[in-house]
Design a protein around this motif. Structure first.
Motif, PDB file in Angstrom:
ATOM      1  N   LEU A 167       0.833  -1.205   0.000  1.00  0.00           N
ATOM      2  CA  LEU A 167       0.000   0.000   0.000  1.00  0.00           C
ATOM      3  C   LEU A 167       0.868   1.255   0.000  1.00  0.00           C
TER       4      LEU A 167
ATOM      5  N   TYR B 258       3.836   1.556  -1.309  1.00  0.00           N
ATOM      6  CA  TYR B 258       4.355   1.736  -2.660  1.00  0.00           C
ATOM      7  C   TYR B 258       3.276   2.344  -3.565  1.00  0.00           C
TER       8      TYR B 258
ATOM      9  N   ALA C   4       0.871   4.275  -2.657  1.00  0.00           N
ATOM     10  CA  ALA C   4       0.720   5.693  -2.304  1.00  0.00           C
ATOM     11  C   ALA C   4       1.834   6.529  -2.934  1.00  0.00           C
TER      12      ALA C   4
ATOM     13  N   PHE D 275      -3.402  -5.678  -5.213  1.00  0.00           N
ATOM     14  CA  PHE D 275      -4.442  -4.622  -5.146  1.00  0.00           C
ATOM     15  C   PHE D 275      -4.311  -3.569  -6.246  1.00  0.00           C
ATOM     16  N   VAL D 276      -3.444  -3.781  -7.214  1.00  0.00           N
ATOM     17  CA  VAL D 276      -3.204  -2.712  -8.178  1.00  0.00           C
ATOM     18  C   VAL D 276      -3.888  -2.993  -9.507  1.00  0.00           C
ATOM     19  N   GLU D 277      -4.431  -1.954 -10.084  1.00  0.00           N
ATOM     20  CA  GLU D 277      -4.962  -2.023 -11.429  1.00  0.00           C
ATOM     21  C   GLU D 277      -4.601  -0.709 -12.097  1.00  0.00           C
TER      22      GLU D 277
ATOM     23  N   LEU E 250       0.485  -6.255 -14.630  1.00  0.00           N
ATOM     24  CA  LEU E 250      -0.466  -5.148 -14.760  1.00  0.00           C
ATOM     25  C   LEU E 250      -0.731  -4.804 -16.218  1.00  0.00           C
ATOM     26  N   TRP E 251       0.161  -5.221 -17.099  1.00  0.00           N
ATOM     27  CA  TRP E 251      -0.068  -5.019 -18.534  1.00  0.00           C
ATOM     28  C   TRP E 251      -0.777  -6.226 -19.142  1.00  0.00           C
TER      29      TRP E 251
ATOM     30  N   LYS F 160     -10.113  -9.364 -19.424  1.00  0.00           N
ATOM     31  CA  LYS F 160      -9.024  -9.392 -18.459  1.00  0.00           C
ATOM     32  C   LYS F 160      -9.618  -9.621 -17.076  1.00  0.00           C
TER      33      LYS F 160
ATOM     34  N   ILE G 250      -9.857  -6.641 -11.123  1.00  0.00           N
ATOM     35  CA  ILE G 250      -9.197  -6.678  -9.820  1.00  0.00           C
ATOM     36  C   ILE G 250     -10.121  -7.157  -8.704  1.00  0.00           C
TER      37      ILE G 250
ATOM     38  N   ARG H 287     -10.253 -10.981  -8.186  1.00  0.00           N
ATOM     39  CA  ARG H 287      -9.104 -11.698  -7.633  1.00  0.00           C
ATOM     40  C   ARG H 287      -9.288 -11.982  -6.149  1.00  0.00           C
TER      41      ARG H 287
ATOM     42  N   LEU I 110      12.109   2.202   1.075  1.00  0.00           N
ATOM     43  CA  LEU I 110      11.060   2.790   0.252  1.00  0.00           C
ATOM     44  C   LEU I 110      10.526   4.060   0.907  1.00  0.00           C
TER      45      LEU I 110
ATOM     46  N   ALA J  67      -0.383  11.355   1.507  1.00  0.00           N
ATOM     47  CA  ALA J  67      -0.086  10.054   0.931  1.00  0.00           C
ATOM     48  C   ALA J  67      -0.653   8.934   1.794  1.00  0.00           C
TER      49      ALA J  67
ATOM     50  N   ILE K 169      -4.033   5.106   1.979  1.00  0.00           N
ATOM     51  CA  ILE K 169      -3.803   3.809   2.618  1.00  0.00           C
ATOM     52  C   ILE K 169      -4.867   3.545   3.672  1.00  0.00           C
TER      53      ILE K 169
ATOM     54  N   ARG L 139      -8.091   2.353   2.217  1.00  0.00           N
ATOM     55  CA  ARG L 139      -8.040   0.975   1.732  1.00  0.00           C
ATOM     56  C   ARG L 139      -7.945  -0.046   2.854  1.00  0.00           C
TER      57      ARG L 139
ATOM     58  N   PHE M 131       2.806  10.472   8.205  1.00  0.00           N
ATOM     59  CA  PHE M 131       2.329   9.454   7.267  1.00  0.00           C
ATOM     60  C   PHE M 131       1.293   8.554   7.946  1.00  0.00           C
TER      61      PHE M 131
END
Lengths: 194, 194
Positions: A29, A31, A33, A129-131, A169-170, B8, B11, B14, B32, B57, B61, B64, B142
């Motif tokens: 999460l 990353y 953000a 969790f990414v799209e 993701l692609w 496809k 998300i 999944r 990070l 940022a 999070i 989510r 954060f």
């Protein structure tokens, strides 16, 4: 006779078992953000991909120290071995996943061509969790990893070029990064008096 | 055939994943986060501007993780009372992100609408050293953003600030000061009298 070194898989497991750990979802999460913030700031998908690679490079430059100090991976004899160590030890130690390393040989490459390998990441913690929305469909979301590999290898005298070839993701099956050696940089020592 | 190829995996189709068991190394997270702090620092002039960036940022999070945590708990009812949601943030959400509950949840005596969650050693601050020229900086902003995001999306808009407070036994701890919006307080009163 030199003692047989344990296989890299085991070295990676041992290194990972020793490090302090945090929840993978916090990492994922965070990353996410970071990427969102970068996109907001630059308003450009291409620029964001470049910035992610830069941030990765900065991380790689520093993370190599910890890797050398803790992983006990020894010295690599060739670039092929470097690939194995990155895939089986480094990725395992920091991200908890094992990665496959495939060596690529161009079909009609000259004999002195620089070596290259591909890192194949099936279980990529960054992409949970990414799209990618439509207008960001070309974003190299995992470019941070390319930067990390480039930065870390540069610190041990290998200038490489990394590129995100495939990404889940692609719509690809897995994430794939190509790493090709450009130049071996030999350290130059200078006198402090100079 | 064509239909199969173009479809496809969305998300939301999944699996959510197991949650707590999956871990990455703490240094991966620390690197990070530090990279993100540096990136934000380069784009802000004052400490409060930097904190605001970190907080913003974090908000995404919070939104989510609230959804994720309540889905995993199988929670079918919303929290409607201030204390309920605060306890949820302090225990469940904190555990989901940082592997433990926050150290303390207290009410500010003088003000009805203010609460404090305090943490001896926030994970995000573990490898952060505050520069001398920004003495009031606390990168736990954060985490404050995460709290704000979770509270907001639960229907409790609030302002959240991270403060560094000197502890009685030497050292310091981080206090997240939560101030609820007036409408939350008004609702709380009507619920209490009902």
């Amino acid at each position: 006779m030199a003692a047989q070194r344990p296989p890299y898989q085991r070295l990676g497991d041992v290194a990972f078992s020793k490090v302090e750990k945090v929840n993978a979802e916090l990492f994922t999460l965070t990353y996410g953000a970071v990427v969102v913030q970068l996109l907001k700031d630059s308003e450009d998908v291409e620029q964001t991909s470049i910035q992610l690679e830069k941030m990765g490079y900065n991380i790689g430059v520093r993370i190599i120290d910890e890797f050398l100090a803790k992983a006990n991976a020894g010295t690599c004899t060739d670039f092929k071995e470097t690939g194995e160590v990155i895939a089986k030890v480094a990725f395992r130690m920091f991200l908890g996943v094992t990665v496959d390393c495939r060596h690529v040989v161009e079909p009609n490459a000259p004999a002195d061509a620089m070596p290259a390998f591909h890192l194949i990441i099936v279980d990529n913690p960054l992409v949970d969790f990414v799209e990618l929305p439509e207008h960001c469909s070309t974003l190299a979301y995992c470019n941070l990893l390319c930067g990390v590999v480039r930065g870390a290898l540069e610190m041990v005298g290998m200038r490489v070029e990394t590129k995100l070839l495939k990404d889940t993701l692609w719509g690809d099956e897995h994430t794939e990064i190509s790493v090709s050696l450009k130049e071996l940089v030999h350290e130059q020592y200078r006198d402090d008096d100079e | 055939m064509a239909g199969l190829r173009t479809r496809k995996l969305n998300i939301v189709d999944r699996a959510l994943g197991k949650g707590r068991q999956e871990v990455v190394s703490q240094s991966a997270f620390a690197h990070l986060f530090s990279e993100f702090v540096q990136y934000s620092q380069a784009r802000s002039i004052t400490a409060s501007e930097l904190e605001r960036r970190l907080e913003d940022a974090g908000v995404g999070i919070g939104v989510r993780i609230l959804e994720l945590a309540s889905l995993r708990d199988g929670k079918t009812r919303r929290e409607t009372r201030m204390l309920g949601i605060l306890q949820y943030v302090h225990t469940t959400i904190w555990k989901a992100l940082f592997g433990k509950s926050a150290d303390a949840l207290e009410k500010v005596v003088e003000n009805e609408d203010e609460f404090m969650i305090s943490e001896q050693e926030p994970l995000v601050n573990q490898y952060i050293s505050v520069p001398a020229h920004l003495p009031n900086l606390n990168c736990a902003a954060f985490a404050a953003g995460i709290i704000r995001g979770a509270l907001e999306s639960a229907g409790f808009p609030a302002a959240v600030q991270a403060h560094t407070v000197a502890a009685d036994a030497g050292g310091s701890r981080t206090v997240f000061l939560i101030k609820f919006a007036p409408e939350v307080l008004a609702r709380e009163r009507s619920l209490a009298s009902a």
